[in-house]
Design an enzyme around this catalytic site. Structure first.
Site, PDB file in Angstrom:
ATOM      1  N   ALA A 165       1.057  -1.124  -0.122  1.00 34.72           N
ATOM      2  CA  ALA A 165      -0.001  -0.022  -0.011  1.00 34.72           C
ATOM      3  C   ALA A 165       1.016   1.290   0.074  1.00 34.72           C
ATOM      4  CB  ALA A 165      -0.775  -0.026   1.270  1.00 34.72           C
ATOM      5  N   LEU A 166       1.719   1.226  -0.950  1.00 35.82           N
ATOM      6  CA  LEU A 166       2.806   2.356  -0.986  1.00 35.82           C
ATOM      7  C   LEU A 166       2.472   3.706  -1.166  1.00 35.82           C
ATOM      8  CD1 LEU A 166       5.486   0.223  -2.963  1.00 35.82           C
ATOM      9  CD2 LEU A 166       5.129   0.117  -0.453  1.00 35.82           C
ATOM     10  N   HIS A 167       3.215   4.591  -0.567  1.00 38.14           N
ATOM     11  CA  HIS A 167       2.828   6.053  -0.771  1.00 38.14           C
ATOM     12  C   HIS A 167       4.145   6.860  -0.899  1.00 38.14           C
ATOM     13  CE1 HIS A 167       3.932   6.132   3.484  1.00 38.14           C
ATOM     14  NE2 HIS A 167       2.758   5.399   3.623  1.00 38.14           N
ATOM     15  N   GLY A 212       5.701   8.246   1.381  1.00 37.52           N
ATOM     16  CA  GLY A 212       6.906   8.068   2.415  1.00 37.52           C
ATOM     17  C   GLY A 212       7.676   6.757   2.231  1.00 37.52           C
ATOM     18  N   HIS A 213       7.088   5.629   1.720  1.00 35.83           N
ATOM     19  CA  HIS A 213       7.805   4.594   1.309  1.00 35.83           C
ATOM     20  C   HIS A 213       8.801   4.677   0.178  1.00 35.83           C
ATOM     21  CE1 HIS A 213       3.832   2.483   2.784  1.00 35.83           C
ATOM     22  NE2 HIS A 213       4.793   1.828   3.597  1.00 35.83           N
ATOM     23  N   LYS A 230       9.139   7.662  10.937  1.00 34.10           N
ATOM     24  CA  LYS A 230       7.572   7.724  11.176  1.00 34.10           C
ATOM     25  C   LYS A 230       7.358   6.579  12.236  1.00 34.10           C
ATOM     26  CE  LYS A 230       3.122   7.318  10.333  1.00 34.10           C
ATOM     27  NZ  LYS A 230       2.811   5.677  10.349  1.00 34.10           N
ATOM     28  N   ASP A 231       7.986   5.437  12.034  1.00 33.15           N
ATOM     29  CA  ASP A 231       8.083   4.457  13.132  1.00 33.15           C
ATOM     30  C   ASP A 231       9.009   4.469  14.256  1.00 33.15           C
ATOM     31  OD1 ASP A 231       5.563   2.605  12.101  1.00 33.15           O
ATOM     32  OD2 ASP A 231       6.734   3.350  10.338  1.00 33.15           O
ATOM     33  N   ARG A 250      -2.479   3.324   6.327  1.00 34.47           N
ATOM     34  CA  ARG A 250      -3.725   3.086   7.236  1.00 34.47           C
ATOM     35  C   ARG A 250      -4.479   4.539   6.797  1.00 34.47           C
ATOM     36  NH1 ARG A 250      -3.192  -0.657  11.132  1.00 34.47           N
ATOM     37  NH2 ARG A 250      -1.305  -1.434  11.534  1.00 34.47           N
TER      38      ARG A 250
HETATM   39  P1  AMP Z   1       5.275  -0.322   6.370  1.00 33.05           P
HETATM   40  O1  AMP Z   1       4.790  -0.342   5.221  1.00 33.05           O
HETATM   41  O2  AMP Z   1       4.164   0.601   7.102  1.00 33.05           O
HETATM   42  O3  AMP Z   1       5.772  -1.441   7.178  1.00 33.05           O
HETATM   43  O4  AMP Z   1       6.347   0.853   6.228  1.00 33.05           O
HETATM   44  C1  AMP Z   1       7.762   0.584   5.636  1.00 33.05           C
HETATM   45  C2  AMP Z   1       8.630   1.310   5.944  1.00 33.05           C
HETATM   46  O5  AMP Z   1       8.142   2.706   5.355  1.00 33.05           O
HETATM   47  C3  AMP Z   1       8.926   1.751   7.289  1.00 33.05           C
HETATM   48  O6  AMP Z   1      10.255   1.803   7.573  1.00 33.05           O
HETATM   49  C4  AMP Z   1       8.097   3.139   7.532  1.00 33.05           C
HETATM   50  O7  AMP Z   1       8.658   3.603   8.751  1.00 33.05           O
HETATM   51  C5  AMP Z   1       8.461   3.730   6.440  1.00 33.05           C
HETATM   52  N1  AMP Z   1       7.493   4.659   6.345  1.00 33.05           N
HETATM   53  C6  AMP Z   1       6.012   4.516   6.315  1.00 33.05           C
HETATM   54  N2  AMP Z   1       5.343   5.881   6.419  1.00 33.05           N
HETATM   55  C7  AMP Z   1       6.532   6.678   6.053  1.00 33.05           C
HETATM   56  C8  AMP Z   1       6.408   8.174   6.179  1.00 33.05           C
HETATM   57  N3  AMP Z   1       5.329   8.867   6.100  1.00 33.05           N
HETATM   58  N4  AMP Z   1       7.459   8.600   6.086  1.00 33.05           N
HETATM   59  C9  AMP Z   1       8.624   8.205   6.181  1.00 33.05           C
HETATM   60  N5  AMP Z   1       8.885   6.734   6.228  1.00 33.05           N
HETATM   61  C10 AMP Z   1       7.688   6.008   6.151  1.00 33.05           C
END
Ligand code: AMP
Length: 278
Positions: free
Chosen positions: A30-32, A34-35, A147-148, A185
């Site tokens: 569900a990439l955006h 940020g990813h 973010k995390d 999310r």
């Molecule tokens: P996830 O798919 O939510 O597990 O996130 C994968 C990676 O993308 C993790 O290292 C997150 O911290 C990073 N990430 C998610 N959202 C953001 C964001 N808004 N800005 C920067 N990194 C992000």
């Protein structure tokens, strides 16, 4: 870009790339943007870029949350292809966990507070999947978002404990124009909750200004009350912690760097954010 589903095939492909640096970005899809900021940085700094898209069941303590987690693999593949990724790893749950992963990690305080306290087992699941993915990909560098924030602390400790030979690269939070931290999310928010959600970051920004006028405890209470003023948002916690140990801060003058970390429910969506408080 090659899409690979199996560990065997990925290892075989990567064995031919070991002459250069391999950068790895683990995601749940569900990439955006940020990813993609992590992916772009990995692209700039490495010869080969591997991205995994895997919704890891062991890090979900709530089966409903896992069931509703957004999945947009076709759009994800388009974004990754356009970003010049070399390999996207899309394993099945059985491929990653042929048997249940029984490993229990001990991260001390790092996985006991905040997200750890409110999502039991979450970070153990994160550590399980990240350690497996590191074993499979054996990257030179791995990219994670601030973010995390707590997750980064846990992963640093995981690398220290396992002795994995990988450099952890921290990337800044990417936000929507209205300040809301980008998150997979966010797509689950109702239109009303989407309008309410930027109040979280607004309160964090004000906290930076108010810091000189309040004690740590007062500021924790102020931020909680400020976000809770919006009837569509409910604070789960707001904690001001030591950036390295995640121990609760007690005053501003102990010489330790501090981060303010928040979790909020907006309807039935759980959102997290954080801010550096100096
Ligand atoms: P996830 O798919 O939510 O597990 O996130 C994968 C990676 O993308 C993790 O290292 C997150 O911290 C990073 N990430 C998610 N959202 C953001 C964001 N808004 N800005 C920067 N990194 C992000």
């Amino acid at each position: 870009m090659k899409q690979v589903d199996t560990i065997g095939e990925l290892k075989k492909e990567l064995s031919g790339e070991r002459g250069g640096k391999i950068g790895f970005v683990p995601t749940m899809g569900a990439l955006h943007e940020g990813h993609m900021s992590l992916v772009d940085r990995a692209r700039r700094e490495n010869d080969t870029v591997v991205v995994s898209v895997f919704v890891n069941p062991t890090q979900f303590n709530d089966p409903e949350d896992l069931r509703h987690y957004p999945r947009t693999i076709e759009a994800d593949l388009d974004l990754l292809r356009a970003a010049g990724v070399d390999y996207v790893f899309t394993p099945s749950v059985e491929e990653i966990y042929p048997e249940p992963d029984e490993r229990v990690f001990d991260f001390g305080l790092l996985d006991k507070v905040m997200e750890g306290a409110t999502r039991p087992g979450h970070f153990n699941g994160v550590a399980q999947v990240v350690s497996r993915l590191f074993d499979i990909v054996a990257p030179d560098r791995a990219y994670f978002g601030q973010k995390d924030f707590q997750q980064l602390a846990v992963i640093r400790e995981l690398v220290r404990q396992t002795g994995a030979d990988v450099e952890i690269v921290e990337c800044p939070i990417v936000r929507e124009e209205d300040g809301l931290a980008m998150s997979s999310r966010n797509t689950l928010l109702t239109p009303q909750h989407r309008i309410a959600a930027p109040d979280i970051y607004k309160a964090l920004c004000k906290a930076r200004e108010l810091k000189s006028k309040m004690s740590v405890r007062e500021l924790e209470k102020w931020v909680t009350d400020e976000i809770d003023k919006n009837p569509l948002l409910k604070v789960i916690y707001f904690r001001i912690v030591d950036r390295d140990t995640l121990a609760e801060a007690n005053n501003w003058t102990d010489g330790k760097l501090k981060q303010g970390c928040v979790a909020v429910t907006a309807g039935n969506v759980r959102l997290i954010d954080n801010v550096y408080l100096g």
